[in-house]
Design a protein around this motif. Structure first.
Motif, short mmCIF file in Angstrom:
data_model
loop_
_atom_site.label_atom_id
_atom_site.label_comp_id
_atom_site.label_asym_id
_atom_site.label_seq_id
_atom_site.Cartn_x
_atom_site.Cartn_y
_atom_site.Cartn_z
N VAL A 1 0.84 -1.20 0.00
CA VAL A 1 0.00 0.00 0.00
C VAL A 1 0.88 1.25 0.00
O VAL A 1 1.77 1.39 0.85
CB VAL A 1 -0.94 0.01 1.22
N THR A 2 0.60 2.16 -0.94
CA THR A 2 1.35 3.41 -1.01
C THR A 2 0.53 4.63 -0.62
O THR A 2 1.10 5.72 -0.43
CB THR A 2 1.91 3.64 -2.43
N GLU A 3 -0.77 4.49 -0.51
CA GLU A 3 -1.61 5.64 -0.14
C GLU A 3 -2.90 5.13 0.48
O GLU A 3 -3.51 4.16 0.00
CB GLU A 3 -1.93 6.50 -1.35
N GLY A 4 -3.36 5.80 1.56
CA GLY A 4 -4.61 5.43 2.20
C GLY A 4 -4.51 4.11 2.93
O GLY A 4 -3.43 3.71 3.39
N SER A 5 -5.62 3.42 3.05
CA SER A 5 -5.65 2.13 3.75
C SER A 5 -6.74 1.26 3.16
O SER A 5 -7.72 1.75 2.60
CB SER A 5 -5.87 2.31 5.25
N VAL A 6 -6.57 -0.05 3.31
CA VAL A 6 -7.55 -1.01 2.84
C VAL A 6 -7.78 -2.06 3.92
O VAL A 6 -6.92 -2.30 4.77
CB VAL A 6 -7.10 -1.71 1.53
N ASP A 7 -8.97 -2.66 3.88
CA ASP A 7 -9.28 -3.80 4.73
C ASP A 7 -9.01 -5.07 3.91
O ASP A 7 -9.62 -5.29 2.87
CB ASP A 7 -10.76 -3.79 5.14
N LEU A 8 -8.09 -5.88 4.41
CA LEU A 8 -7.74 -7.13 3.74
C LEU A 8 -8.19 -8.29 4.62
O LEU A 8 -7.82 -8.36 5.80
CB LEU A 8 -6.23 -7.21 3.51
N THR A 9 -8.98 -9.19 4.06
CA THR A 9 -9.41 -10.38 4.77
C THR A 9 -8.77 -11.59 4.10
O THR A 9 -8.92 -11.78 2.89
CB THR A 9 -10.93 -10.53 4.76
N VAL A 10 -8.02 -12.37 4.87
CA VAL A 10 -7.31 -13.54 4.36
C VAL A 10 -7.72 -14.76 5.17
O VAL A 10 -7.48 -14.80 6.38
CB VAL A 10 -5.77 -13.37 4.42
N ASP A 11 -8.37 -15.72 4.51
CA ASP A 11 -8.80 -16.95 5.17
C ASP A 11 -9.57 -16.64 6.46
O ASP A 11 -9.37 -17.27 7.50
CB ASP A 11 -7.61 -17.85 5.45
N GLY A 12 -10.43 -15.62 6.38
CA GLY A 12 -11.31 -15.27 7.50
C GLY A 12 -10.73 -14.29 8.49
O GLY A 12 -11.45 -13.79 9.36
N ALA A 13 -9.44 -13.97 8.42
CA ALA A 13 -8.80 -13.03 9.34
C ALA A 13 -8.71 -11.66 8.68
O ALA A 13 -8.24 -11.53 7.55
CB ALA A 13 -7.41 -13.52 9.73
#
Length: 278
Positions: A98-110
């Motif tokens: 990520v170079t700008e802002g933020s994201v919600d990442l969900t990986v295998d339920g986490a």
């Protein structure tokens, strides 16, 4: 002395005015390519099925005479945008940065919150989703490679970190002016690609023409430098992308005034393929 906080360049799109000159630094050769930040405009973006509120600049893709082992996207996700199924190829592994802002990442339920400098490795077959739940756009690099299985070697697990939590490793005999932020152990043969961050302090150099089997993708995060590519010297700055073919001679001089940093892809730890398509 505490190093300065990292900064990251992200493309803005738009179009230059009609009064601008055509001249720019774009170069495409048999051995290397330079995609300067000034060509990452609105009219060269793409979208993907299964996403909302996104556009992307494809800066590398497998292509005869160009990148052979990877693809790289610069993805812009608008507030509320994202995808529940970003990856449709079960053989593809990925790194997100990520170079700008933020994201919600969900990986295998986490669920993970990736802000600027956030890094995620996603193995082939991972169940992941990505959304922008904030009020500003988010920009991230998405590097994809077909994972090469090796007999007796496990597929590496997914992990999430931030570059601020990884101590850079100084290169030998450089007094710390050349360092690499390594997100995986180079001796871990489960990984068949590395995506690292390389940092040069002002005056730092690669003092010999590296000539090696690894293909490279380099996205300049910060600063400027001159790069020796094959027989040419080219100037690069934050936001530029370079592709280097395997065995393309390469060296670098970071003249300052600030640090020069880039996100670096390379393929590693596997036999050279002797047959196409296998």
């Amino acid at each position: 002395m505490t190093p300065p906080d990292p900064t990251y360049h992200s493309p803005r799109g738009g179009l230059p005015p009609q009064t601008d000159l055509l001249t720019d630094r774009a170069v495409f050769t048999e051995a290397y390519a330079v995609v300067p930040r000034g060509v990452l405009r609105d009219i060269v973006t793409s979208a993907l099925p299964g996403w909302t509120g996104m556009r992307m600049w494809v800066i590398a893709r497998p292509l005869s005479g160009f990148a052979e082992t990877f693809s790289q996207y610069v993805v812009e996700v608008s507030p509320g945008g994202g995808s529940d199924r970003p990856e449709t190829d079960p053989a593809a592994e990925a790194v997100l940065f990520v170079t700008e802002g933020s994201v919600d990442l969900t990986v295998d339920g986490a669920r993970h919150d990736l802000g600027e400098g956030g890094y995620a490795f996603l193995p082939p077959g991972a169940d992941w989703a990505l959304h922008n739940s904030g009020g500003e756009r988010a920009v991230l690099h998405w590097i994809r490679k077909a994972y090469e299985h090796a007999e007796g070697v496990d597929v590496p697990a997914a992990f999430v970190t931030n570059e601020r939590d990884v101590v850079p490793t100084p290169m030998p005999d450089t007094d710390g002016v050349w360092a690499t932020t390594r997100f995986v152990d180079p001796s871990d043969v489960r990984h068949d690609m590395h995506v690292n961050i390389v940092t040069f302090e002002p005056g730092g150099v690669i003092p010999f023409p590296e000539t090696h089997v690894m293909e490279h993708g380099l996205y300049v995060l910060e600063g400027k430098a001159v790069y020796r590519l094959n027989q040419d010297w080219v100037e690069v700055e934050a936001g530029d992308f370079m592709w280097l073919r395997a065995f393309c001679p390469q060296a670098c001089y970071a003249g300052g005034p600030g640090r020069f940093r880039y996100l670096l892809y390379k393929d590693v730890n596997r036999h050279a393929r002797l047959w196409h398509g296998r």
